[in-house]
Design a protein around this motif. Structure first.
Motif, short mmCIF file in Angstrom:
data_model
loop_
_atom_site.label_atom_id
_atom_site.label_comp_id
_atom_site.label_asym_id
_atom_site.label_seq_id
_atom_site.Cartn_x
_atom_site.Cartn_y
_atom_site.Cartn_z
N GLY A 41 0.79 -1.22 0.00
CA GLY A 41 0.00 0.00 0.00
C GLY A 41 0.83 1.28 0.00
N GLY A 42 2.15 1.14 0.09
CA GLY A 42 3.01 2.31 0.04
C GLY A 42 3.19 3.01 1.38
N VAL A 43 2.77 2.37 2.46
CA VAL A 43 2.96 2.97 3.78
C VAL A 43 4.45 3.05 4.09
CG1 VAL A 43 2.51 2.70 6.26
CG2 VAL A 43 0.72 2.20 4.60
N TYR A 44 5.18 1.98 3.77
CA TYR A 44 6.62 1.99 3.92
C TYR A 44 7.20 2.49 2.61
CZ TYR A 44 5.69 -1.40 7.70
OH TYR A 44 5.24 -2.04 8.80
N ALA A 45 8.00 3.51 2.66
CA ALA A 45 8.60 4.04 1.45
C ALA A 45 9.99 4.55 1.75
CB ALA A 45 7.74 5.17 0.89
N ILE A 46 10.86 4.44 0.79
CA ILE A 46 12.21 4.96 0.90
C ILE A 46 12.22 6.31 0.21
CG2 ILE A 46 14.62 4.58 0.29
CD1 ILE A 46 13.94 1.56 0.28
N PRO A 47 12.56 7.37 0.93
CA PRO A 47 12.55 8.69 0.31
C PRO A 47 13.61 8.80 -0.78
CG PRO A 47 13.46 8.82 2.53
CD PRO A 47 12.98 7.42 2.33
N ALA A 48 13.28 9.50 -1.84
CA ALA A 48 14.19 9.70 -2.96
C ALA A 48 14.05 11.13 -3.44
CB ALA A 48 13.87 8.72 -4.07
N GLU A 49 15.13 11.63 -4.02
CA GLU A 49 15.09 12.97 -4.59
C GLU A 49 14.85 12.87 -6.09
OE1 GLU A 49 18.51 15.29 -3.60
OE2 GLU A 49 18.50 14.61 -1.53
N ASP A 50 13.97 13.72 -6.59
CA ASP A 50 13.73 13.77 -8.02
C ASP A 50 14.81 14.63 -8.67
OD1 ASP A 50 11.43 12.26 -7.83
OD2 ASP A 50 10.13 14.00 -7.59
N SER A 51 15.35 14.15 -9.77
CA SER A 51 16.35 14.94 -10.47
C SER A 51 15.65 15.70 -11.61
CB SER A 51 17.45 14.06 -11.03
OG SER A 51 16.92 13.20 -12.01
N ASP A 52 16.25 16.79 -12.01
CA ASP A 52 15.68 17.61 -13.07
C ASP A 52 15.85 16.95 -14.44
OD1 ASP A 52 14.92 19.52 -11.24
OD2 ASP A 52 16.76 20.68 -11.47
N GLU A 53 16.89 16.16 -14.57
CA GLU A 53 17.15 15.52 -15.85
C GLU A 53 16.79 14.04 -15.79
OE1 GLU A 53 21.11 16.06 -17.23
OE2 GLU A 53 21.17 18.15 -16.63
N ALA A 54 16.27 13.55 -16.89
CA ALA A 54 15.98 12.12 -16.99
C ALA A 54 17.28 11.39 -17.27
CB ALA A 54 14.98 11.88 -18.12
N PRO A 55 17.44 10.19 -16.79
CA PRO A 55 18.66 9.43 -17.08
C PRO A 55 18.74 9.13 -18.57
CG PRO A 55 17.06 8.05 -15.94
CD PRO A 55 16.52 9.45 -15.96
N PRO A 56 19.94 9.05 -19.13
CA PRO A 56 20.07 8.77 -20.56
C PRO A 56 19.56 7.39 -20.89
CG PRO A 56 22.22 8.71 -19.49
CD PRO A 56 21.24 9.19 -18.47
N LEU A 57 18.97 7.25 -22.06
CA LEU A 57 18.51 5.97 -22.54
C LEU A 57 19.68 5.13 -23.00
CD1 LEU A 57 15.39 7.14 -24.55
CD2 LEU A 57 15.44 6.20 -22.24
N ALA A 58 19.49 3.84 -23.06
CA ALA A 58 20.55 2.95 -23.51
C ALA A 58 21.00 3.33 -24.92
CB ALA A 58 20.08 1.51 -23.50
N GLY A 59 22.30 3.45 -25.11
CA GLY A 59 22.85 3.79 -26.41
C GLY A 59 23.04 5.28 -26.64
N GLU A 60 22.46 6.14 -25.81
CA GLU A 60 22.65 7.58 -25.96
C GLU A 60 23.92 8.00 -25.22
OE1 GLU A 60 19.35 9.87 -24.57
OE2 GLU A 60 18.01 9.16 -26.12
N PRO A 61 24.68 8.90 -25.81
CA PRO A 61 25.89 9.37 -25.12
C PRO A 61 25.52 10.26 -23.93
CG PRO A 61 25.58 10.57 -27.16
CD PRO A 61 24.52 9.50 -27.12
N ARG A 62 26.34 10.19 -22.89
CA ARG A 62 26.12 11.04 -21.73
C ARG A 62 26.62 12.44 -22.02
NH1 ARG A 62 25.84 8.30 -16.29
NH2 ARG A 62 25.32 6.19 -16.84
N LYS A 63 25.98 13.43 -21.43
CA LYS A 63 26.39 14.84 -21.66
C LYS A 63 27.42 15.27 -20.68
CE LYS A 63 21.98 16.15 -23.57
NZ LYS A 63 20.83 16.98 -23.46
#
Length: 74
Positions: free
Chosen positions: A52-74
């Motif tokens: 039910g999501g009562v237990y959750a591990i906090p996470a920070e949202d990043s502004d950028e999406a992670p690169p997709l497989a095969g895309e070069p990193r910036k």
């Protein structure tokens, strides 16, 4: 005679658990069958809380999406 002495230990010999552990849901002593809980009911309550999501591990949202497989990193 050694077998008779070890018979009541339930396989926990050598662990050093001198105190009985308590159920994290209700606080009653845990049973070996439902460990670390005292009953199937408390185990189900815990599972429901996870699903039910009562237990959750906090996470920070990043502004950028992670690169997709095969895309070069910036």
């Amino acid at each position: 005679m050694v077998q008779e002495e070890d018979a009541g230990k339930g396989g926990d010999a050598g662990r050093g658990d001198s105190k009985a552990r308590k159920c994290p849901i209700c606080g009653k002593p845990a049973t070996p069958r439902h460990r670390p809980f005292c009953s199937a009911r408390c185990a189900d309550v815990d599972l429901h809380r996870w699903l039910g999501g009562v237990y959750a591990i906090p996470a920070e949202d990043s502004d950028e999406a992670p690169p997709l497989a095969g895309e070069p990193r910036k």
